[in-house]
Design a protein around this motif. Structure first.
Motif, mmCIF file in Angstrom:
data_model
loop_
_atom_site.group_PDB
_atom_site.id
_atom_site.type_symbol
_atom_site.label_atom_id
_atom_site.label_comp_id
_atom_site.label_asym_id
_atom_site.label_seq_id
_atom_site.Cartn_x
_atom_site.Cartn_y
_atom_site.Cartn_z
ATOM 1 N N TYR A 1 0.828 -1.214 0.000
ATOM 2 C CA TYR A 1 0.000 0.000 0.000
ATOM 3 C C TYR A 1 0.862 1.264 0.000
ATOM 4 C CZ TYR A 1 -4.167 -2.774 1.125
ATOM 5 O OH TYR A 1 -5.200 -3.669 1.091
ATOM 6 N N MET A 2 2.088 1.137 0.530
ATOM 7 C CA MET A 2 2.978 2.300 0.625
ATOM 8 C C MET A 2 3.303 2.865 -0.753
ATOM 9 S SD MET A 2 5.662 0.950 3.516
ATOM 10 C CE MET A 2 6.879 2.171 3.034
ATOM 11 N N ILE A 3 3.398 1.976 -1.764
ATOM 12 C CA ILE A 3 3.879 2.411 -3.081
ATOM 13 C C ILE A 3 2.948 3.460 -3.705
ATOM 14 C CG2 ILE A 3 4.435 1.631 -5.418
ATOM 15 C CD1 ILE A 3 5.319 -1.030 -4.176
ATOM 16 N N PRO A 4 1.626 3.183 -3.845
ATOM 17 C CA PRO A 4 0.768 4.247 -4.425
ATOM 18 C C PRO A 4 0.695 5.492 -3.548
ATOM 19 C CG PRO A 4 -0.559 2.394 -3.629
ATOM 20 C CD PRO A 4 0.865 1.941 -3.583
ATOM 21 N N ILE A 5 0.788 5.314 -2.207
ATOM 22 C CA ILE A 5 0.760 6.490 -1.326
ATOM 23 C C ILE A 5 1.965 7.385 -1.584
ATOM 24 C CG2 ILE A 5 0.954 7.237 1.082
ATOM 25 C CD1 ILE A 5 -0.649 4.744 1.853
ATOM 26 N N LEU A 6 3.147 6.777 -1.672
ATOM 27 C CA LEU A 6 4.362 7.570 -1.895
ATOM 28 C C LEU A 6 4.383 8.190 -3.285
ATOM 29 C CD1 LEU A 6 6.979 5.255 -0.148
ATOM 30 C CD2 LEU A 6 6.036 7.400 0.685
ATOM 31 N N ILE A 7 3.838 7.456 -4.278
ATOM 32 C CA ILE A 7 3.739 8.038 -5.626
ATOM 33 C C ILE A 7 2.814 9.258 -5.592
ATOM 34 C CG2 ILE A 7 2.861 7.646 -7.959
ATOM 35 C CD1 ILE A 7 3.794 4.754 -7.735
ATOM 36 N N GLY A 8 1.682 9.130 -4.884
ATOM 37 C CA GLY A 8 0.745 10.256 -4.789
ATOM 38 C C GLY A 8 1.363 11.458 -4.090
ATOM 39 N N VAL A 9 2.086 11.223 -2.979
ATOM 40 C CA VAL A 9 2.736 12.322 -2.258
ATOM 41 C C VAL A 9 3.766 13.001 -3.147
ATOM 42 C CG1 VAL A 9 4.298 12.859 -0.351
ATOM 43 C CG2 VAL A 9 2.341 11.356 0.029
#
Length: 325
Positions: free
Chosen positions: A11-19
């Motif tokens: 889940y971290m991957i799309p969150i970090l891409i969004g940030v």
């Protein structure tokens, strides 16, 4: 638990891409690569040729998100966003726009930041919990009322007042510690004791009030009434039973404080001249060094998400009934 942790890591991957995408968009809404070039060239009459040369040297001569001149996947990969962002996911921070190694700077500056942030967090947590437990112990008394009033007053005062007032009182008037600066080694305590003290004092108002609310909710539950009916002393009820059962919201609150603590150190380090990550970020914003700003935002987001995962894991140790699935 392993499957849960793996799922949260994914889940971290799309969150970090969004940030990263938001940081990128917000920065370039107010700054174009041409503006950044003019700031870093530092000349009154910068020629277009020198601007183009700076952009090419630092990789800002490409489109931001979509390169229509390329074919296939290069339409997305041959852009500033992709080439400046993809290395962050393997923690390669690359070089700043001024040519400094960001990874080396982060490693060097993390220790002064931790020297202030960790003691402030631990001492602040202990002080807030003790004060709030005492307020609950003397609930509905004049001491409890006075504690609430003082906490509200402390919450209403700006953090800048604590910093400037602390520097004036302890450094300028009493001359107990240096007003600012940093020196590693045995003299370190002289430079960090005042920022830590101010950080702890400045957080008492909101912290003690919030923990008091948690403990008041716990003392009204059946298990507390049962313990009191068995003749257990009030201090044992509070410090052994109530504190233990309130640990889950406390742990959640500690994780929520971490990014605020990081943001708070921006001011603290700037006022006290601490060469940490906070002052590093402030300097980068003033100099419009997008490479450093982007790296620090990414690092802060990564630490926050990891902190949330560690909090979920810690729930299982505090309350064995919790299962992570």
């Amino acid at each position: 638990m392993f499957g849960y942790i793996l799922r949260r890591i994914l889940y971290m991957i799309p969150i970090l891409i969004g940030v990263n995408l938001l940081t990128f968009g917000l920065f370039f809404v107010v700054n174009t690569p041409d503006d950044m070039a003019r700031v870093h060239l530092g000349q009154k009459h910068v020629t277009k040729a020198s601007v183009d040369a700076w952009k090419e040297q630092h990789g800002y001569d490409k489109p931001l998100f979509f390169n229509e001149a390329k074919e296939g996947t290069e339409k997305l990969t041959d852009t500033i966003f992709f080439q400046k962002s993809i290395k962050l996911f393997v923690l390669q921070f690359d070089y700043s726009d001024a040519g400094r190694d960001i990874g080396y700077d982060v490693f060097q500056r993390m220790w002064p930041s931790l020297a202030i942030a960790v003691p402030t967090l631990i001492l602040g947590l202990m002080v807030n919990i003790i004060i709030s437990l005492l307020m609950v112990f003397y609930k509905n008394s004049y001491l409890d009322t006075a504690g609430i009033v003082i906490c509200v007053m402390m919450m209403s005062i700006s953090g800048l007042f604590y910093i400037i007032g602390g520097q004036y009182l302890f450094a300028t008037i009493l001359k107990l510690v240096p007003i600012s600066g940093y020196e590693p080694g045995w003299q370190l305590w002289k430079f960090i004791i005042l920022p830590i003290f101010i950080g702890v004092i400045g957080g008492i108002g909101a912290g003690a009030r919030w923990y008091r609310t948690l403990f008041i909710e716990e003392v009204n539950k059946d298990y507390v009434r049962t313990a009191r009916a068995k003749g257990v002393s009030e201090s044992v009820v509070l410090f052994k039973h109530v504190l233990k059962n309130a640990m889950i919201p406390i742990l959640t609150g500690v994780v929520a404080i971490l990014p605020l603590l990081f943001m708070g150190s921006l001011l603290m380090e700037s006022f006290f001249g601490i060469p940490g990550l906070g002052s590093y970020t402030i300097d980068a914003i003033q100099q419009q060094d997008f490479a450093i700003v982007r790296s620090m935002v990414f690092l802060g987001s990564l630490l926050y998400v990891i902190g949330l995962i560690l909090t979920d894991i810690s729930y299982t140790f505090v309350d064995p009934r919790i299962r992570l699935q």
